[in-house]
Design a protein around this motif. Structure first.
Motif, PDB file in Angstrom:
ATOM      1  N   LEU A  27       0.825  -1.205   0.000  1.00  0.00           N
ATOM      2  CA  LEU A  27       0.000   0.000   0.000  1.00  0.00           C
ATOM      3  C   LEU A  27       0.862   1.260   0.000  1.00  0.00           C
ATOM      4  O   LEU A  27       0.633   2.190  -0.778  1.00  0.00           O
ATOM      5  CB  LEU A  27      -0.927   0.015   1.224  1.00  0.00           C
ATOM      6  CG  LEU A  27      -2.004  -1.062   1.321  1.00  0.00           C
ATOM      7  CD1 LEU A  27      -2.913  -0.783   2.510  1.00  0.00           C
ATOM      8  CD2 LEU A  27      -2.831  -1.133   0.048  1.00  0.00           C
ATOM      9  N   SER A  69      -8.166  -4.951   7.231  1.00  0.00           N
ATOM     10  CA  SER A  69      -8.665  -3.698   6.674  1.00  0.00           C
ATOM     11  C   SER A  69      -7.874  -2.552   7.291  1.00  0.00           C
ATOM     12  O   SER A  69      -7.202  -2.726   8.311  1.00  0.00           O
ATOM     13  CB  SER A  69     -10.168  -3.529   6.945  1.00  0.00           C
ATOM     14  OG  SER A  69     -10.429  -3.570   8.338  1.00  0.00           O
ATOM     15  N   HIS A  72      -8.733   4.764   6.940  1.00  0.00           N
ATOM     16  CA  HIS A  72      -8.234   5.930   6.209  1.00  0.00           C
ATOM     17  C   HIS A  72      -8.836   7.163   6.870  1.00  0.00           C
ATOM     18  O   HIS A  72     -10.028   7.447   6.683  1.00  0.00           O
ATOM     19  CB  HIS A  72      -8.653   5.887   4.744  1.00  0.00           C
ATOM     20  CG  HIS A  72      -8.051   4.755   3.960  1.00  0.00           C
ATOM     21  ND1 HIS A  72      -8.192   3.434   4.325  1.00  0.00           N
ATOM     22  CD2 HIS A  72      -7.328   4.754   2.808  1.00  0.00           C
ATOM     23  CE1 HIS A  72      -7.568   2.666   3.438  1.00  0.00           C
ATOM     24  NE2 HIS A  72      -7.043   3.441   2.522  1.00  0.00           N
ATOM     25  N   TRP A  86      -9.114   7.858  -4.801  1.00  0.00           N
ATOM     26  CA  TRP A  86     -10.100   7.680  -3.734  1.00  0.00           C
ATOM     27  C   TRP A  86     -11.477   7.318  -4.284  1.00  0.00           C
ATOM     28  O   TRP A  86     -12.219   6.542  -3.665  1.00  0.00           O
ATOM     29  CB  TRP A  86     -10.213   8.916  -2.849  1.00  0.00           C
ATOM     30  CG  TRP A  86     -11.281   8.731  -1.810  1.00  0.00           C
ATOM     31  CD1 TRP A  86     -12.478   9.361  -1.706  1.00  0.00           C
ATOM     32  CD2 TRP A  86     -11.262   7.767  -0.734  1.00  0.00           C
ATOM     33  NE1 TRP A  86     -13.201   8.877  -0.648  1.00  0.00           N
ATOM     34  CE2 TRP A  86     -12.474   7.895  -0.038  1.00  0.00           C
ATOM     35  CE3 TRP A  86     -10.326   6.818  -0.307  1.00  0.00           C
ATOM     36  CZ2 TRP A  86     -12.788   7.106   1.072  1.00  0.00           C
ATOM     37  CZ3 TRP A  86     -10.633   6.026   0.795  1.00  0.00           C
ATOM     38  CH2 TRP A  86     -11.849   6.178   1.471  1.00  0.00           C
ATOM     39  N   LEU A  89     -11.516   3.697  -4.525  1.00  0.00           N
ATOM     40  CA  LEU A  89     -11.456   3.085  -3.200  1.00  0.00           C
ATOM     41  C   LEU A  89     -12.768   3.259  -2.441  1.00  0.00           C
ATOM     42  O   LEU A  89     -13.168   2.388  -1.669  1.00  0.00           O
ATOM     43  CB  LEU A  89     -10.318   3.709  -2.388  1.00  0.00           C
ATOM     44  CG  LEU A  89      -8.891   3.376  -2.828  1.00  0.00           C
ATOM     45  CD1 LEU A  89      -7.893   4.283  -2.120  1.00  0.00           C
ATOM     46  CD2 LEU A  89      -8.570   1.916  -2.544  1.00  0.00           C
ATOM     47  N   ALA A  93     -15.431   1.478   0.762  1.00  0.00           N
ATOM     48  CA  ALA A  93     -15.129   2.142   2.033  1.00  0.00           C
ATOM     49  C   ALA A  93     -16.367   2.257   2.918  1.00  0.00           C
ATOM     50  O   ALA A  93     -17.441   2.650   2.466  1.00  0.00           O
ATOM     51  CB  ALA A  93     -14.558   3.534   1.761  1.00  0.00           C
ATOM     52  N   VAL A 133     -11.346   0.475   4.867  1.00  0.00           N
ATOM     53  CA  VAL A 133     -11.275  -0.140   3.538  1.00  0.00           C
ATOM     54  C   VAL A 133     -10.527  -1.468   3.647  1.00  0.00           C
ATOM     55  O   VAL A 133      -9.451  -1.523   4.244  1.00  0.00           O
ATOM     56  CB  VAL A 133     -10.544   0.781   2.537  1.00  0.00           C
ATOM     57  CG1 VAL A 133     -10.612   0.195   1.121  1.00  0.00           C
ATOM     58  CG2 VAL A 133     -11.132   2.185   2.556  1.00  0.00           C
ATOM     59  N   LYS A 137      -8.810  -5.027  -1.289  1.00  0.00           N
ATOM     60  CA  LYS A 137      -9.381  -4.143  -2.312  1.00  0.00           C
ATOM     61  C   LYS A 137      -8.489  -2.930  -2.536  1.00  0.00           C
ATOM     62  O   LYS A 137      -8.282  -2.487  -3.675  1.00  0.00           O
ATOM     63  CB  LYS A 137     -10.781  -3.697  -1.894  1.00  0.00           C
ATOM     64  CG  LYS A 137     -11.802  -4.822  -1.861  1.00  0.00           C
ATOM     65  CD  LYS A 137     -12.015  -5.411  -3.246  1.00  0.00           C
ATOM     66  CE  LYS A 137     -13.093  -6.495  -3.229  1.00  0.00           C
ATOM     67  NZ  LYS A 137     -13.257  -7.130  -4.559  1.00  0.00           N
ATOM     68  N   SER A 138      -7.956  -2.367  -1.457  1.00  0.00           N
ATOM     69  CA  SER A 138      -7.062  -1.202  -1.584  1.00  0.00           C
ATOM     70  C   SER A 138      -5.869  -1.527  -2.465  1.00  0.00           C
ATOM     71  O   SER A 138      -5.515  -0.777  -3.365  1.00  0.00           O
ATOM     72  CB  SER A 138      -6.560  -0.761  -0.203  1.00  0.00           C
ATOM     73  OG  SER A 138      -7.590  -0.239   0.575  1.00  0.00           O
ATOM     74  N   TRP A 139      -5.243  -2.682  -2.167  1.00  0.00           N
ATOM     75  CA  TRP A 139      -4.045  -3.038  -2.938  1.00  0.00           C
ATOM     76  C   TRP A 139      -4.375  -3.295  -4.399  1.00  0.00           C
ATOM     77  O   TRP A 139      -3.632  -2.885  -5.293  1.00  0.00           O
ATOM     78  CB  TRP A 139      -3.374  -4.267  -2.323  1.00  0.00           C
ATOM     79  CG  TRP A 139      -2.087  -4.568  -3.012  1.00  0.00           C
ATOM     80  CD1 TRP A 139      -0.860  -4.021  -2.741  1.00  0.00           C
ATOM     81  CD2 TRP A 139      -1.900  -5.432  -4.129  1.00  0.00           C
ATOM     82  NE1 TRP A 139       0.081  -4.516  -3.613  1.00  0.00           N
ATOM     83  CE2 TRP A 139      -0.536  -5.375  -4.473  1.00  0.00           C
ATOM     84  CE3 TRP A 139      -2.749  -6.250  -4.858  1.00  0.00           C
ATOM     85  CZ2 TRP A 139       0.005  -6.107  -5.526  1.00  0.00           C
ATOM     86  CZ3 TRP A 139      -2.222  -6.982  -5.905  1.00  0.00           C
ATOM     87  CH2 TRP A 139      -0.865  -6.911  -6.226  1.00  0.00           C
TER      88      TRP A 139
END
Length: 416
Positions: A27, A69, A72, A86, A89, A93, A133, A137-139
């Protein structure tokens, strides 16, 4: 500054020149790569894992499932919005509107005592403190954004072998013998950072004797966008809300316990482990219907004594590793990136020079030590079995509940 096409033409040469090389494609590394590329720097990202995922179908990135998770907070959200990621993302979220801290005192009293302190974002004029998040999914989203960016080249499945500084250049050798050259090397390669080791930077480290168990739960009651921290002996049991796209209710759990207790928990059968989760969750989200696969990670606190070396800077867990309390880890990493982004963007011709690196260290180290001290203290309070500290924990939470000034001040401090 080199673009991807120019680098492709140079690929037949012994070395490829970049403005910045980032070691680490997690990340922190992917966010840093996107930030530097927005300032028109050519960037290389080195990571032993494949940024395109273990498998790639229909252009979508896949990776081994990670049930953790990351919170943020407001500053991180604004920064990621500036990097134009964002919006993607935000589809995954969950807003963190309320923080509930439950203190369970098991002292020498006949009956267990509980007190609860509620922190609402609305009390300080905000809709939410931030968003939670899923890391997976973020990665995926950040890795896809990196692969789409023309100024970024990914060297996947490779590790940093060595580096040397010659004048204004850093010569990097990869594990397969390939050589790269840059003006500035950034270590975003985690708490076992190879960059930090090669730069001969030592750390201040302390093991808490705990392990964090992370998993997801499917539960009966809606979580109401509330994160609940239950302070009990051995460490906090934290329930963090996940975004709901169906009528099912899901949350992530971070359960910190001493190693001996963790070993006992991991030996339980699935149904027995679910029963333990039910008991420790104190029925806050109702019946626990299912528990995902459980992952574990030792908990410790580690800070690099310096976060720069000649033409090198450390960011993220290469610079600081904290217990998972107070949502500080990833948000500290974003601050690291933001400061470097600002310094390099203001004077691109001077990236990696001593003055710039000194500015970065002077700006970030005090904040890192301050946040690490606070998180370490909170964790000590949370895990302590000493009656005096448990009473102090209860008294402190009661004082926040009884004073709007203290309570609002703590909430604003946590967001900075």
């Amino acid at each position: 500054m080199w673009g991807r096409r120019e680098k492709q033409r140079l690929s037949q040469l012994e070395e490829i020149l970049f403005d910045i090389i980032i070691c680490g494609g997690g990340l922190t590394g992917t966010v840093a790569a996107l930030a530097f590329s927005k300032n028109n720097f050519s960037v290389a990202v080195i990571d032993p894992k494949n940024l395109a995922g273990n498998d790639q179908k229909n252009g979508k990135t896949k990776r081994i499932i990670d049930f953790r998770s990351t919170a943020h907070l407001e500053g991180a959200v604004h920064y990621l919005d500036k990097l134009e990621v964002w919006k993607r993302l935000s589809n995954y979220a969950c807003p963190l509107e309320t923080l509930s801290i439950m203190n369970v005192h098991n002292g020498n009293t006949p009956r267990e005592q509980e007190t609860k302190t509620i922190f609402r974002a609305s009390e300080i004029g905000k809709k939410q403190f931030g968003f939670n998040v899923p890391i997976e999914k973020s990665w995926q989203i950040l890795a896809d954004a990196v692969l789409e960016e023309e100024r970024i080249s990914a060297f996947s499945g490779k590790e940093l072998q060595s580096y040397s500084v010659q004048g204004a250049l850093v010569n990097v050798t990869l594990s397969d013998g390939q050589k790269l050259t840059c003006r500035f090397l950034v270590g975003a390669d985690g708490h076992l950072s190879k960059v930090r080791k090669l730069a001969h930077i030592s750390t201040i480290s302390r093991s808490t004797g705990q392990t964090a168990l992370t998993f997801n739960i499917h539960h009966e009651k809606p979580h109401q966008n509330t994160s609940t921290e239950i302070y009990v002996d051995g460490g906090p049991f934290t329930i963090v809300p996940l975004r709901q796209k169906t009528k099912s209710h899901h949350s992530a759990v971070v359960w910190m316990q001493k190693l001996e207790r963790v070993n006992q928990l991991l030996q339980l059968k699935d149904i027995e482990f679910k029963q333990e989760v039910q008991k420790w969750s104190r029925n806050i989200v109702g019946e626990i219907k299912s528990v995902s696969k459980v992952t574990s990670k030792p908990v410790g606190l580690s800070i690099a004594k310096q976060i720069v070396a000649e033409r090198v800077a450390l960011i993220g867990e290469a610079a600081h590793t904290l217990p998972p309390i107070g949502a500080q880890g990833f948000n500290l990493s974003i601050k690291d990136i933001s400061v470097l982004d600002s310094l390099t963007g203001a004077e691109p011709a001077k990236i990696g020079e001593k003055y710039m690196l000194r500015q970065y260290q002077r700006t970030r180290l005090p904040d890192i030590f301050f946040k690490a001290g606070g998180v370490g203290f909170l964790n000590q309070l949370a895990l302590s079995e000493r009656s005096a500290l448990q009473h102090f924990r209860a008294l402190a939470l009661s004082s926040f509940e009884g004073s709007h000034i203290l309570k609002h001040g703590l909430m604003r401090l946590g967001l900075n």
